[in-house]
Design a protein around this motif. Structure first.
Motif, PDB file in Angstrom:
ATOM      1  N   PRO A  25       0.823  -1.227   0.000  1.00 50.87           N
ATOM      2  CA  PRO A  25       0.000   0.000   0.000  1.00 50.87           C
ATOM      3  C   PRO A  25       0.850   1.267   0.000  1.00 50.87           C
ATOM      4  N   ARG A  26       1.904   1.267   0.828  1.00 49.40           N
ATOM      5  CA  ARG A  26       2.780   2.439   0.861  1.00 49.40           C
ATOM      6  C   ARG A  26       3.502   2.628  -0.473  1.00 49.40           C
ATOM      7  N   LEU A  27       3.938   1.510  -1.085  1.00 52.72           N
ATOM      8  CA  LEU A  27       4.607   1.588  -2.370  1.00 52.72           C
ATOM      9  C   LEU A  27       3.669   2.110  -3.446  1.00 52.72           C
ATOM     10  N   ALA A  28       2.391   1.669  -3.413  1.00 53.65           N
ATOM     11  CA  ALA A  28       1.419   2.153  -4.399  1.00 53.65           C
ATOM     12  C   ALA A  28       1.197   3.656  -4.255  1.00 53.65           C
ATOM     13  N   ALA A  29       1.145   4.138  -3.020  1.00 46.08           N
ATOM     14  CA  ALA A  29       0.974   5.578  -2.802  1.00 46.08           C
ATOM     15  C   ALA A  29       2.184   6.354  -3.313  1.00 46.08           C
ATOM     16  N   GLN A  30       3.398   5.790  -3.100  1.00 51.28           N
ATOM     17  CA  GLN A  30       4.602   6.452  -3.604  1.00 51.28           C
ATOM     18  C   GLN A  30       4.614   6.503  -5.126  1.00 51.28           C
ATOM     19  N   VAL A  31       4.207   5.416  -5.780  1.00 52.59           N
ATOM     20  CA  VAL A  31       4.148   5.398  -7.246  1.00 52.59           C
ATOM     21  C   VAL A  31       3.131   6.410  -7.755  1.00 52.59           C
ATOM     22  N   ALA A  32       1.975   6.476  -7.090  1.00 54.23           N
ATOM     23  CA  ALA A  32       0.960   7.452  -7.502  1.00 54.23           C
ATOM     24  C   ALA A  32       1.490   8.879  -7.370  1.00 54.23           C
ATOM     25  N   GLY A  33       2.250   9.141  -6.305  1.00 52.58           N
ATOM     26  CA  GLY A  33       2.839  10.466  -6.138  1.00 52.58           C
ATOM     27  C   GLY A  33       3.846  10.785  -7.226  1.00 52.58           C
ATOM     28  N   LEU A  34       4.669   9.804  -7.610  1.00 51.07           N
ATOM     29  CA  LEU A  34       5.633  10.004  -8.685  1.00 51.07           C
ATOM     30  C   LEU A  34       4.934  10.241 -10.017  1.00 51.07           C
ATOM     31  N   GLN A  35       3.825   9.486 -10.271  1.00 48.86           N
ATOM     32  CA  GLN A  35       3.078   9.695 -11.516  1.00 48.86           C
ATOM     33  C   GLN A  35       2.501  11.113 -11.572  1.00 48.86           C
ATOM     34  N   ALA A  36       1.993  11.560 -10.441  1.00 37.06           N
ATOM     35  CA  ALA A  36       1.423  12.919 -10.413  1.00 37.06           C
ATOM     36  C   ALA A  36       2.496  13.962 -10.661  1.00 37.06           C
ATOM     37  N   ALA A  37       3.688  13.747 -10.109  1.00 37.02           N
ATOM     38  CA  ALA A  37       4.782  14.713 -10.294  1.00 37.02           C
ATOM     39  C   ALA A  37       5.287  14.741 -11.736  1.00 37.02           C
ATOM     40  N   VAL A  38       5.285  13.591 -12.392  1.00 43.51           N
ATOM     41  CA  VAL A  38       5.834  13.516 -13.751  1.00 43.51           C
ATOM     42  C   VAL A  38       4.799  13.889 -14.797  1.00 43.51           C
ATOM     43  N   PHE A  39       3.576  13.312 -14.643  1.00 36.36           N
ATOM     44  CA  PHE A  39       2.584  13.473 -15.706  1.00 36.36           C
ATOM     45  C   PHE A  39       1.486  14.493 -15.372  1.00 36.36           C
ATOM     46  N   GLY A  40       1.396  14.904 -14.126  1.00 38.20           N
ATOM     47  CA  GLY A  40       0.343  15.825 -13.731  1.00 38.20           C
ATOM     48  C   GLY A  40      -0.839  15.086 -13.152  1.00 38.20           C
TER      49      GLY A  40
END
Length: 368
Positions: free
Chosen positions: A343-358
């Motif tokens: 769950p924590r890893l999924a949240a981190q990936v979602a944060g990275l996607q938001a930072a890169v792609f908006g």
């Protein structure tokens, strides 16, 4: 029958102190123990219960201060569970199997019953069957034709033994246990959907009508000495060769052993475990509760399989396995650590996607 503390200690080979002439009639948990009970407090965490009970004597851990606990005598158990086995054997009242052969039982004229047998009512012993001396067979037991059973067997109510099975000495069949039922073997005229999937490891298959036809079980079951089969457990007979269970093996309640299985000596199989057909199990293997073993695989000597594991491939000797699918214990513990972090890893990936792609593109990808 009452026993003195001295008699119990001597029988178990344990040290005892205090009033060794005290007699007890049964064992009890510390808080429920009366003056005639031996309180079982072999771990310090159970000592508090002694104050709530009225025991005069207890079985305690090595070095315990029994006088400080208000006791008059104590037996010391360096290995508690081993001592429990001994005391339970001494104090077990056993079961009443009656005397002799009950007139309401049926013994085929060609059957051979050993001296000292006790056979209860509504039990049936088939043609040409041989039962060793001192058998204790309860009510409503069925032993089919051409069976051979060794000395000192115990068959509890409702136990079933199929035709041509061979069972060693001191076998214990708990209520409704079944040895020698037909194996679960069926075939279709053309390859079945299950065969297609197994061969291709793909969900794609040809869907066609199937009619199952039984493959008869021509083999039987061979069981060594000192084997126990739990209540409502079953061992299927072999298709061509016999299903084999080695001496000293203990099988819990609600277990299933399929046709052609070869199980070694001194194995332990816990409740709701199952072994599929033609699997080979080594010596001293422990299958914990709800373990499932795939067909046609091999498990080596001294393997331990943890609870609810699913074993799909061969297991080398001496290995400890856990999980679904079962892997080495060390590997499985690492897998479970990673799963807790997902769950924590999924949240981190979602944060990275938001930072890169908006945020907008990230939300769209989530919906897809």
């Amino acid at each position: 029958m009452p026993h003195t503390i001295a008699q119990i200690a001597q029988a178990l080979g344990l040290q005892a102190e205090g009033a060794l002439e005290l007699t007890i009639t049964h064992a009890a948990e510390p808080a429920q123990a009366g003056p005639d009970a031996l309180a079982m407090a072999m771990n310090p965490k159970y000592a508090a219960g002694l104050a709530a009970g009225r025991a005069q004597a207890a079985m305690l851990w090595a070095g315990a201060d029994w006088r400080d606990m208000g006791l008059k005598a104590a037996i010391f158990a360096p290995r508690p569970r081993w001592a429990m086995a001994g005391i339970s054997e001494i104090l077990d009242p056993g079961y009443d199997f009656g005397t002799g052969i009950h007139p309401q039982s049926y013994i085929h004229p060609s059957a051979e019953i050993g001296a000292g047998a006790q056979i209860g009512p509504f039990t049936s012993i088939g043609a040409r069957t041989k039962i060793g001396p001192n058998a204790r067979i309860a009510a409503n037991v069925t032993v089919a034709e051409d069976v051979e059973i060794g000395a000192d067997v115990i068959l509890h109510a409702g136990a079933r033994i199929g035709a041509r099975c061979r069972i060693g000495a001191r076998y214990i069949g708990q209520p409704n246990s079944v040895i020698g039922g037909c194996g679960f073997s069926f075939v279709t005229p053309e390859p079945s959907g299950a065969e297609d999937v197994r061969a291709s490891l793909s969900g794609e298959r040809l869907v066609r009508q199937q009619k199952w036809h039984r493959i008869q079980s021509l083999g039987a079951v061979q069981i060594g000495d000192d084997v126990e089969l739990g209540a409502n457990s079953s061992i299927d007979r072999g298709t061509i060769r016999d299903t084999v269970i080695g001496s000293g093996t203990k099988i819990d309640s609600v277990c299933q052993i399929g046709h052609n299985v070869q199980m070694g000596e001194d194995c332990m199989m816990c409740g709701m475990a199952g072994v599929a057909g033609s699997a080979r199990i080594g010596n001293r293997v422990l299958l914990a509760g709800k373990v499932a073993v795939n067909d046609n695989i091999f498990i080596g000597d001294d393997v331990i399989i943890g609870g609810a594991s699913r074993v799909f491939t061969n297991v080398p000797a001496g290995r400890t396995m856990l999980g679904d699918p079962a892997t080495k214990l060390e590997t499985q513990l690492e897998i479970r650590k990673v799963l807790r972090r997902l769950p924590r890893l999924a949240a981190q990936v979602a944060g990275l996607q938001a930072a890169v792609f908006g945020p907008e593109k990230t939300d769209k990808s989530r919906q897809e």
